[in-house]
Design a protein around this motif. Structure first.
Motif, PDB file in Angstrom:
ATOM      1  N   UNK A 282      48.362  82.952   8.455  1.00 29.92           N
ATOM      2  CA  UNK A 282      47.776  82.262   9.605  1.00 29.92           C
ATOM      3  C   UNK A 282      47.562  80.774   9.321  1.00 29.92           C
ATOM      4  N   UNK A 283      48.365  80.222   8.397  1.00 28.51           N
ATOM      5  CA  UNK A 283      48.261  78.800   8.074  1.00 28.51           C
ATOM      6  C   UNK A 283      49.637  78.168   7.924  1.00 28.51           C
ATOM      7  N   UNK A 284      50.680  78.792   8.479  1.00 29.69           N
ATOM      8  CA  UNK A 284      52.034  78.262   8.385  1.00 29.69           C
ATOM      9  C   UNK A 284      52.224  77.103   9.359  1.00 29.69           C
ATOM     10  N   UNK A 285      52.949  76.101   8.918  1.00 34.03           N
ATOM     11  CA  UNK A 285      53.348  75.018   9.813  1.00 34.03           C
ATOM     12  C   UNK A 285      54.750  75.304  10.330  1.00 34.03           C
ATOM     13  N   UNK A 286      55.176  74.566  11.336  1.00 33.19           N
ATOM     14  CA  UNK A 286      56.495  74.806  11.940  1.00 33.19           C
ATOM     15  C   UNK A 286      57.612  74.680  10.913  1.00 33.19           C
ATOM     16  N   UNK A 287      57.467  73.758   9.969  1.00 33.41           N
ATOM     17  CA  UNK A 287      58.500  73.561   8.965  1.00 33.41           C
ATOM     18  C   UNK A 287      58.536  74.632   7.900  1.00 33.41           C
ATOM     19  N   UNK A 288      57.551  75.527   7.888  1.00 32.82           N
ATOM     20  CA  UNK A 288      57.500  76.596   6.890  1.00 32.82           C
ATOM     21  C   UNK A 288      58.313  77.813   7.291  1.00 32.82           C
ATOM     22  N   UNK A 289      58.830  77.821   8.530  1.00 32.75           N
ATOM     23  CA  UNK A 289      59.518  78.997   9.072  1.00 32.75           C
ATOM     24  C   UNK A 289      60.918  78.598   9.524  1.00 32.75           C
ATOM     25  N   UNK A 290      61.904  79.427   9.193  1.00 28.30           N
ATOM     26  CA  UNK A 290      63.264  79.186   9.655  1.00 28.30           C
ATOM     27  C   UNK A 290      63.923  80.531   9.962  1.00 28.30           C
ATOM     28  N   UNK A 291      65.070  80.487  10.615  1.00 23.14           N
ATOM     29  CA  UNK A 291      65.804  81.701  10.969  1.00 23.14           C
ATOM     30  C   UNK A 291      66.956  81.869   9.996  1.00 23.14           C
ATOM     31  N   UNK A 292      66.966  83.004   9.272  1.00 22.85           N
ATOM     32  CA  UNK A 292      68.052  83.215   8.302  1.00 22.85           C
ATOM     33  C   UNK A 292      69.255  83.913   8.947  1.00 22.85           C
ATOM     34  N   UNK A 293      68.999  84.792   9.917  1.00 20.26           N
ATOM     35  CA  UNK A 293      70.040  85.382  10.755  1.00 20.26           C
ATOM     36  C   UNK A 293      69.458  85.474  12.162  1.00 20.26           C
ATOM     37  N   UNK A 294      70.287  85.642  13.187  1.00 16.24           N
ATOM     38  CA  UNK A 294      69.738  85.712  14.542  1.00 16.24           C
ATOM     39  C   UNK A 294      68.653  86.788  14.671  1.00 16.24           C
ATOM     40  N   UNK A 295      67.459  86.355  15.036  1.00 18.15           N
ATOM     41  CA  UNK A 295      66.357  87.278  15.230  1.00 18.15           C
ATOM     42  C   UNK A 295      65.565  87.602  13.981  1.00 18.15           C
ATOM     43  N   UNK A 296      65.953  87.057  12.835  1.00 18.18           N
ATOM     44  CA  UNK A 296      65.238  87.349  11.582  1.00 18.18           C
ATOM     45  C   UNK A 296      64.772  86.040  10.958  1.00 18.18           C
ATOM     46  N   UNK A 297      63.468  85.971  10.685  1.00 21.24           N
ATOM     47  CA  UNK A 297      62.893  84.741  10.161  1.00 21.24           C
ATOM     48  C   UNK A 297      62.601  84.876   8.674  1.00 21.24           C
ATOM     49  N   UNK A 298      62.499  83.721   8.025  1.00 22.66           N
ATOM     50  CA  UNK A 298      62.120  83.641   6.615  1.00 22.66           C
ATOM     51  C   UNK A 298      61.162  82.466   6.483  1.00 22.66           C
ATOM     52  N   UNK A 299      60.246  82.556   5.533  1.00 20.09           N
ATOM     53  CA  UNK A 299      59.260  81.495   5.354  1.00 20.09           C
ATOM     54  C   UNK A 299      59.273  80.978   3.931  1.00 20.09           C
ATOM     55  N   UNK A 300      58.560  79.878   3.724  1.00 21.64           N
ATOM     56  CA  UNK A 300      58.421  79.360   2.366  1.00 21.64           C
ATOM     57  C   UNK A 300      57.699  80.365   1.487  1.00 21.64           C
TER      58      UNK A 300
END
Length: 264
Positions: A23-41
């Motif tokens: 509950x403390x992630x910023x927008x830059x901490x999250x990306x999409x590795x495949x369509x519909x699947x996210x990955x974070x720092x």
């Protein structure tokens, strides 16, 4: 002991790389590795920390979810290497990003293609599940065994992740739903759904995809506690040779019942 050492690695990594970001992630901490699947720092940092410490504990190839997603050739270690580690740095990443507590950190030790030990750590609840082939399963250090499920199918509760099912399979699942007490889509986190099956919160799980990092830890936990986990053709699950379709249930009898109702 190896079991305790790996448990500490997973718990300490969660404290360092995962819990501070919940509950403390910023927008830059999250990306999409495949369509519909996210990955974070948090996923990437946790995998790096866990992998390094597991190799120091037992020198064997590490098949991490994020590394193997980028380079599927790494999966060959699960059947080619005498011993290999499986690492899931953050299972249920979408839940984690949404601020929901249904996420887990998991690991498994695979020898000659067979899971021989597994760990599921639930940081939000401070729960630790551990299993060792032939020795049993434990929750927070206490041995656990799956209680017998209801014999009446109308009292069974289960979860089916329909996202990857084809239209015919989805239709069969929808038609079968009224025959059970409850049928949900699950939590979108194997590290939560398998413990819920073990604890009696649900009686069966059906998955289409059988990626080894998702299922090796939970399948060993369940089967060591008296449950049943098999592919839809009734062959046993193996992390080194997975095939599509995996049904897990409270025991062998309920496995057969659910298999007949869901996929006649």
């Amino acid at each position: 002991m190896l079991i305790d050492a790996v448990t500490e690695i997973l718990r300490e990594t969660a404290e360092i790389a995962i819990l501070p970001r919940f509950r403390a992630l910023s927008a830059g901490d999250v990306s999409e590795k495949t369509p519909g699947e996210v990955v974070t720092v948090a996923d990437r940092e946790a995998e790096e920390l866990i992998s390094r410490r597991l190799r120091a504990l037992l020198d064997a190839p590490v098949v991490g979810e994020e590394a193997a997603s980028a380079d599927p050739a790494l999966l060959s270690a699960l059947h080619d290497a005498p011993t290999a580690w499986l690492v899931v740095p953050l299972d249920g990443t979408a839940n984690f990003v949404a601020g929901r507590p249904e996420y887990a950190v998991m690991a498994a030790l695979v020898r000659s293609g067979q899971t021989v030990a597994s760990w599921i750590v639930r940081p939000a609840e401070d729960d630790v599940y551990v299993a060792e082939l032939g020795s049993g399963a434990w929750r927070n250090g206490i041995p656990v065994h799956r209680a017998a499920p209801p014999a009446d199918p109308a009292r069974l509760r289960g979860a089916v992740l329909t996202r990857f099912l084809d239209d015919d399979a989805k239709a069969r699942v929808a038609a079968a739903e009224p025959r059970f007490a409850a049928l949900t889509p699950g939590t979108k986190c194997a590290g939560v759904d398998y413990p819920r099956l073990l604890n009696g919160d649900q009686d069966f799980l059906l998955f289409h995809r059988t990626l080894p990092w998702d299922h090796a830890p939970g399948v060993l936990l369940l089967t060591e506690a008296g449950g049943a986990a098999r592919h839809l053709d009734a062959t046993p699950y193996s992390p080194s040779a997975p095939k599509l379709g995996l049904l897990s249930a409270a025991d062998a009898a309920s496995w057969r019942t659910v298999r007949t109702i869901l996929l006649p």
